[in-house]
Design a protein around this motif. Sequence first.
Motif, PDB file in Angstrom:
ATOM      1  N   ALA A 238      30.316  26.818  30.486  1.00 26.85           N
ATOM      2  CA  ALA A 238      31.756  26.969  30.717  1.00 26.85           C
ATOM      3  C   ALA A 238      32.026  28.039  31.783  1.00 26.85           C
ATOM      4  N   ASP A 239      33.040  27.785  32.607  1.00 28.75           N
ATOM      5  CA  ASP A 239      33.455  28.740  33.664  1.00 28.75           C
ATOM      6  C   ASP A 239      34.974  28.706  33.714  1.00 28.75           C
ATOM      7  N   GLU A 240      35.583  29.433  32.795  1.00 25.83           N
ATOM      8  CA  GLU A 240      37.023  29.324  32.592  1.00 25.83           C
ATOM      9  C   GLU A 240      37.839  29.748  33.810  1.00 25.83           C
ATOM     10  N   ASP A 241      37.380  30.794  34.527  1.00 26.41           N
ATOM     11  CA  ASP A 241      38.167  31.245  35.682  1.00 26.41           C
ATOM     12  C   ASP A 241      37.738  30.582  36.984  1.00 26.41           C
ATOM     13  N   GLY A 242      36.782  29.646  36.930  1.00 23.75           N
ATOM     14  CA  GLY A 242      36.417  28.853  38.099  1.00 23.75           C
ATOM     15  C   GLY A 242      35.846  29.653  39.250  1.00 23.75           C
ATOM     16  N   ASP A 243      35.160  30.765  38.948  1.00 22.14           N
ATOM     17  CA  ASP A 243      34.607  31.583  40.028  1.00 22.14           C
ATOM     18  C   ASP A 243      33.143  31.269  40.316  1.00 22.14           C
ATOM     19  N   ALA A 253      36.263  38.450  33.479  1.00 26.74           N
ATOM     20  CA  ALA A 253      36.995  37.215  33.188  1.00 26.74           C
ATOM     21  C   ALA A 253      38.318  37.188  33.941  1.00 26.74           C
ATOM     22  N   ASN A 254      38.794  35.969  34.194  1.00 26.58           N
ATOM     23  CA  ASN A 254      40.092  35.742  34.848  1.00 26.58           C
ATOM     24  C   ASN A 254      40.151  36.302  36.268  1.00 26.58           C
ATOM     25  N   THR A 255      39.038  36.279  36.974  1.00 27.81           N
ATOM     26  CA  THR A 255      39.040  36.704  38.379  1.00 27.81           C
ATOM     27  C   THR A 255      39.940  35.771  39.188  1.00 27.81           C
ATOM     28  N   VAL A 261      33.263  36.652  44.524  1.00 28.44           N
ATOM     29  CA  VAL A 261      32.699  37.368  43.379  1.00 28.44           C
ATOM     30  C   VAL A 261      31.207  37.587  43.578  1.00 28.44           C
ATOM     31  N   ASP A 262      30.669  38.566  42.803  1.00 26.11           N
ATOM     32  CA  ASP A 262      29.229  38.817  42.834  1.00 26.11           C
ATOM     33  C   ASP A 262      28.540  38.006  41.748  1.00 26.11           C
ATOM     34  N   ALA A 263      27.279  38.300  41.487  1.00 30.50           N
ATOM     35  CA  ALA A 263      26.478  37.503  40.543  1.00 30.50           C
ATOM     36  C   ALA A 263      26.985  37.581  39.114  1.00 30.50           C
ATOM     37  N   VAL A 264      27.772  38.616  38.771  1.00 33.39           N
ATOM     38  CA  VAL A 264      28.289  38.731  37.407  1.00 33.39           C
ATOM     39  C   VAL A 264      29.779  38.392  37.342  1.00 33.39           C
TER      40      VAL A 264
END
Length: 393
Positions: A238-243, A253-255, A261-264
Motif C-alpha cells: 500500500a502507498d496511501e500518499d502516492g509518493d 505519511a501524507n507527503t 521524496v527520499d527512500a523513506v
Amino acid sequence: MKKISIATSILLALSTQALADPGQQGDKWIAGFAEYYSTDQEASGFPNYLSDGTGLGAEFGFRFLPQWAGRIEYSSLDIDASSLGQDKSGSRLGFDAMYFLPNDSMYIFGGVKEIKIADSDTMYNLGLGKHWTVAEKLKVITEVAAYNNFENGNNDIGVKVGLAYTFGNSAPAMPKDSDNDGVNDTLDMCPNTAPGTQVDAKGCDIDEDKDGVLNSLDLCPNTPVGTKVDSNGCALGADEDGDGVADADDKCANTPMSDKVDAVGCSVFMEEEVSQNLRINFGNNSSIISNPNNPDFQTFADFMNRYPNTDTVIEGHSSAPGNDDYNMMLSQKRADAVRKLLVTKYGIDAARIKAVGYGETQLLDTANTKQANALNRRITAKVTASNRVKVEK
C-alpha cells in the motif's frame, strides 16, 4: 478630392481580400514605380497652366520595428502644361514614415516632400498603400496619396503602382537544444539530461526513476532507487500518499504529491542562496545622502529583517582625484552615513552592520573623467542568506 476617394475605396476593398503575408522586422526593399500625378488647378493661381501628368521613380525602405518602417522616395515627373501647349518636367524627393496594420492588410504613410515643377515647393503628404506578395522576394506596391502645400493651400493627388525586391531579413533562429538530447528546449521537461541518455518525447530518461518501468507506463514516476515496484512502477504494498514508497517503509505519511521524496518517503529539501545588493552614489567631495527615502534603502532593510541572522558590510569608495588619506577618510564618512541611516531610519540593529572605507583603492573606472569619478564615488553593500526550499517533482 473625388479622385483620391475612389482610389482609396478600391485599395481598401482589395486589402480586405488579400492573403496575410506580413513582413518582418529587419526587412529592406528597393522598388521602382510608375505614377499618375494630378495637380490642384483650382488652387494653383495665375498663371494657371499645370494639369495632370505621370512619373517614374524609385524608393528604398527599411522596416525597423514589426509595425513601423521608413523610406526615401524619388520621382521624375512629366506634367502637362495645357495653356502653354507643352509639358513641364519636374521631380519629387522626400521621406515617409510607414505604419503597417495587423497582418500587413495595408499601411498608412506620411512624410515631407520637396516638389519641383514650375517652382520648388515643400509638400506634406498622407496616404494609404499595400504591399502585395507575388513571389518570395517580390511585392507589388499600390498607393494613393494626397499632397498639401501649407503655404498656398494647393492639394495634389498621386496614385502609383510599383514592384519591390525585399532583402535583409535573417532566417528564423533554429530551436535550441541545450542538453543535446534531440528535444528542443521549449518542449524539454528534463532540460539537463546527461549526455548519451536515451530520452522520450519530453526529453526525459525513458526510465527516469530507474525502477525498470518506462516513463510512459510508470504511474509512480519518482519511486526511490532500490524500491521494489509492480508493473505500474509503484512500490509493492500500500502507498496511501502516492509518493512511490510503501506505507510500511514511509516515515512521512501524507507527503504532498508535488514533493520529491527520499527512500523513506520524506520531502527532499535543498538550500537556496538568496541575496540583496545596495548601491548608492555620492556627490563630489560629499558624504551627504541626498536621497534618504530612496526605495533601495527600504528594500535592503526588508531583506535584512526577513533574514535576521545575516550581517552586512557597508563599503565606502571615493574617486581618484585628491589626497589618498583624505579620500580614505571621505569614503569612511560615506560608509558611516549609510550605516547610520539604516540604523536610525530603517531600524536595523547596529550590531549587524559594519562600515568600512576603501578610499580610492577599488576604482571601477580608472579614467580621469567626470563620468568615471561619479561612478567611483559610491557605496556598495551585499547581504546573502540561505533559504530552505522543497524540491518539487
